[in-house]
Design an enzyme around this catalytic site. Structure first.
Site, PDB file in Angstrom:
ATOM      1  N   ALA A  68     -12.335 -24.249  -7.883  1.00 14.12           N
ATOM      2  CA  ALA A  68     -11.449 -23.425  -7.060  1.00 14.12           C
ATOM      3  C   ALA A  68     -11.897 -21.968  -7.103  1.00 14.12           C
ATOM      4  O   ALA A  68     -12.289 -21.451  -8.150  1.00 14.12           O
ATOM      5  CB  ALA A  68     -10.013 -23.545  -7.557  1.00 14.12           C
ATOM      6  N   HIS A 117      -9.304 -35.886  -4.721  1.00 12.83           N
ATOM      7  CA  HIS A 117      -8.993 -35.292  -6.023  1.00 12.83           C
ATOM      8  C   HIS A 117      -7.860 -36.089  -6.668  1.00 12.83           C
ATOM      9  O   HIS A 117      -6.692 -35.910  -6.345  1.00 12.83           O
ATOM     10  CB  HIS A 117      -8.584 -33.828  -5.844  1.00 12.83           C
ATOM     11  CG  HIS A 117      -8.624 -33.020  -7.107  1.00 12.83           C
ATOM     12  ND1 HIS A 117      -8.563 -33.591  -8.361  1.00 12.83           N
ATOM     13  CD2 HIS A 117      -8.722 -31.674  -7.316  1.00 12.83           C
ATOM     14  CE1 HIS A 117      -8.622 -32.633  -9.280  1.00 12.83           C
ATOM     15  NE2 HIS A 117      -8.721 -31.463  -8.666  1.00 12.83           N
ATOM     16  N   TYR A 167      -2.833 -33.226 -10.742  1.00 10.10           N
ATOM     17  CA  TYR A 167      -2.343 -32.996  -9.383  1.00 10.10           C
ATOM     18  C   TYR A 167      -1.679 -34.280  -8.851  1.00 10.10           C
ATOM     19  O   TYR A 167      -1.483 -35.235  -9.586  1.00 10.10           O
ATOM     20  CB  TYR A 167      -3.475 -32.478  -8.506  1.00 10.10           C
ATOM     21  CG  TYR A 167      -3.960 -31.117  -8.951  1.00 10.10           C
ATOM     22  CD1 TYR A 167      -3.102 -30.020  -8.933  1.00 10.10           C
ATOM     23  CD2 TYR A 167      -5.254 -30.926  -9.447  1.00 10.10           C
ATOM     24  CE1 TYR A 167      -3.523 -28.772  -9.378  1.00 10.10           C
ATOM     25  CE2 TYR A 167      -5.680 -29.680  -9.891  1.00 10.10           C
ATOM     26  CZ  TYR A 167      -4.810 -28.604  -9.852  1.00 10.10           C
ATOM     27  OH  TYR A 167      -5.222 -27.370 -10.297  1.00 10.10           O
ATOM     28  N   ARG A 214     -12.394 -38.408  -7.702  1.00 10.95           N
ATOM     29  CA  ARG A 214     -12.510 -37.806  -9.033  1.00 10.95           C
ATOM     30  C   ARG A 214     -11.283 -38.198  -9.852  1.00 10.95           C
ATOM     31  O   ARG A 214     -10.153 -38.057  -9.394  1.00 10.95           O
ATOM     32  CB  ARG A 214     -12.604 -36.283  -8.939  1.00 10.95           C
ATOM     33  CG  ARG A 214     -13.079 -35.648 -10.246  1.00 10.95           C
ATOM     34  CD  ARG A 214     -13.203 -34.134 -10.156  1.00 10.95           C
ATOM     35  NE  ARG A 214     -14.325 -33.656 -10.960  1.00 10.95           N
ATOM     36  CZ  ARG A 214     -14.387 -32.444 -11.502  1.00 10.95           C
ATOM     37  NH1 ARG A 214     -13.410 -31.575 -11.327  1.00 10.95           N
ATOM     38  NH2 ARG A 214     -15.446 -32.080 -12.201  1.00 10.95           N
ATOM     39  N   ARG A 245     -13.654 -36.115 -23.798  1.00  6.31           N
ATOM     40  CA  ARG A 245     -13.621 -34.934 -24.674  1.00  6.31           C
ATOM     41  C   ARG A 245     -12.956 -33.736 -24.006  1.00  6.31           C
ATOM     42  O   ARG A 245     -12.592 -32.774 -24.673  1.00  6.31           O
ATOM     43  CB  ARG A 245     -15.035 -34.570 -25.111  1.00  6.31           C
ATOM     44  CG  ARG A 245     -15.968 -34.198 -23.966  1.00  6.31           C
ATOM     45  CD  ARG A 245     -17.403 -34.098 -24.435  1.00  6.31           C
ATOM     46  NE  ARG A 245     -18.332 -33.807 -23.343  1.00  6.31           N
ATOM     47  CZ  ARG A 245     -19.651 -33.888 -23.456  1.00  6.31           C
ATOM     48  NH1 ARG A 245     -20.178 -34.249 -24.615  1.00  6.31           N
ATOM     49  NH2 ARG A 245     -20.442 -33.614 -22.429  1.00  6.31           N
ATOM     50  N   GLY A 254     -18.336 -30.516 -19.842  1.00  2.81           N
ATOM     51  CA  GLY A 254     -18.988 -29.890 -20.983  1.00  2.81           C
ATOM     52  C   GLY A 254     -20.431 -30.283 -21.199  1.00  2.81           C
ATOM     53  O   GLY A 254     -20.959 -30.141 -22.311  1.00  2.81           O
ATOM     54  N   ARG A 271     -19.202 -24.688 -14.693  1.00  2.00           N
ATOM     55  CA  ARG A 271     -19.425 -23.326 -15.185  1.00  2.00           C
ATOM     56  C   ARG A 271     -20.903 -22.934 -15.145  1.00  2.00           C
ATOM     57  O   ARG A 271     -21.244 -21.808 -14.768  1.00  2.00           O
ATOM     58  CB  ARG A 271     -18.877 -23.187 -16.606  1.00  2.00           C
ATOM     59  CG  ARG A 271     -17.364 -23.273 -16.704  1.00  2.00           C
ATOM     60  CD  ARG A 271     -16.906 -23.283 -18.165  1.00  2.00           C
ATOM     61  NE  ARG A 271     -15.468 -23.346 -18.298  1.00  2.00           N
ATOM     62  CZ  ARG A 271     -14.742 -24.463 -18.238  1.00  2.00           C
ATOM     63  NH1 ARG A 271     -15.348 -25.623 -18.039  1.00  2.00           N
ATOM     64  NH2 ARG A 271     -13.432 -24.436 -18.376  1.00  2.00           N
TER      65      ARG A 271
END
EC number: 1.3.1.-
Length: 324
Positions: free
Chosen positions: A16, A160, A165, A212, A252, A282, A304
């Protein structure tokens, strides 16, 4: 990946951005996505609302109005001009919303009318439980949004169904307290998700549809007492629709910000699902490569790292230093 010829296994995860003023994606978004596009690379868009009632945060994009479709077109065209494969993530926030984000200041809708237990700043308005006869309207919103996404030029859509959500609110037993055909048993709790998948697949074709899921996550107070059973049931049930991919969050990642020590694995779900399997949560270059080499996944999604390194596939190829 069926009709899509990928050149590498690195996927840009949906993230987002909250820069779509008036819920309309802005022209500058094209640069953001193009910077992260490689020929034959798969990108998944930021969460995109399927209707006015789907919204939760300010300045999130939507795809239910004509002007939104038209705004997405040059962005999608730009990604395609760089050789990318672009999927639109279709999203309904459910109870993770405030009445200020809802039409006419109404309460957000959900599988439940339970408010958040931990909401000291009143960030979320207590939800209104959807009536059974209202649920087909929400399913139809996803169907129409998928049609609109293909009109905008997207190669496909990702539903999603993760991170607390609306779809997750139906699947998880810590939230869903319904007594109708959409609550109680695991099969009933997953009914809404599978009906959305069915409707979208019929509208645009299953080869253009992914979902997802985060069965192990407890984000937005949406945990489940038997997440492995939930994940396996969904992975197996998706096979009857022959959709393109299943994108799952690693166990995790109980939340979106911390990595926990965890013995659970997505391998049973990976083995149960017949299509392309994508993992996220991660991952580094090294454990992403290891997951692929060991057959635990087909593709690895990065969020990220892709945000901080627009040229992430090239950096991974060269094993170059990464921005954090």
């Amino acid at each position: 990946m069926k009709n899509f010829n990928l050149t590498h296994r690195i996927v840009m995860a949906p993230m987002a951005r909250m820069r779509s003023y008036g819920n309309i994606p802005q022209p500058h978004v094209a640069l953001y996505y193009c910077q992260r596009t490689t020929p034959g690379g798969l990108l998944i868009s930021e969460a995109t609302g399927v209707s006015e009632t789907a919204m939760a945060y300010q300045n999130m994009p939507g795809i239910w109005r004509k002007e939104q479709i038209e705004a997405w077109k040059p962005i999608v065209d730009a990604v395609h001009s760089h050789g990318g494969i672009f999927f639109c993530q279709l999203w309904h926030a459910g109870r993770v919303s405030h009445q200020d984000c809802q039409p006419n200041g109404e309460s957000p809708v959900s599988s439940t009318d339970k408010p958040f237990a931990d909401d000291p700043s009143n960030e979320f308005t207590p939800p209104r439980r959807l009536r059974t006869d209202e649920i087909p309207t929400i399913i139809n919103d996803f169907r129409l949004a998928a049609r609109n996404a293909t009109e905008a030029g997207f190669d496909g859509v990702e539903i999603h169904g993760a991170h607390g959500y609306l779809i997750d609110q139906f699947m998880k037993d810590s939230v869903n307290d319904r007594t109708d055909s959409y609550g109680g048993s695991l099969e009933n709790r997953c009914r809404f998700a599978l009906q959305v998948i069915e409707a979208v697949s019929k509208e645009i074709g299953p080869d253009r549809v992914g979902i997802r899921l985060s069965p192990f996550a407890d984000y937005m107070e949406s945990g489940d007492t038997d997440p492995k059973r939930l994940g396996l049931y969904m992975a197996k049930s998706l096979n009857r629709f022959e959709i393109l991919y299943c994108h799952m969050i690693e166990p995790r990642m109980k939340t979106v910000s911390e990595i926990f020590e965890c013995r659970e694995s997505l391998t049973p779900m990976r083995n149960a699902f017949n299509g392309t399997f994508i993992v996220a949560g991660g991952y580094t270059r090294e454990d992403g490569n290891k997951a692929v080499a060991e057959g635990r996944t087909d593709l690895v999604a990065y969020g990220r790292l892709f945000l901080a390194n627009p040229d992430l596939p090239k950096r991974f190829e060269l094993n170059a230093p990464l921005n954090k």
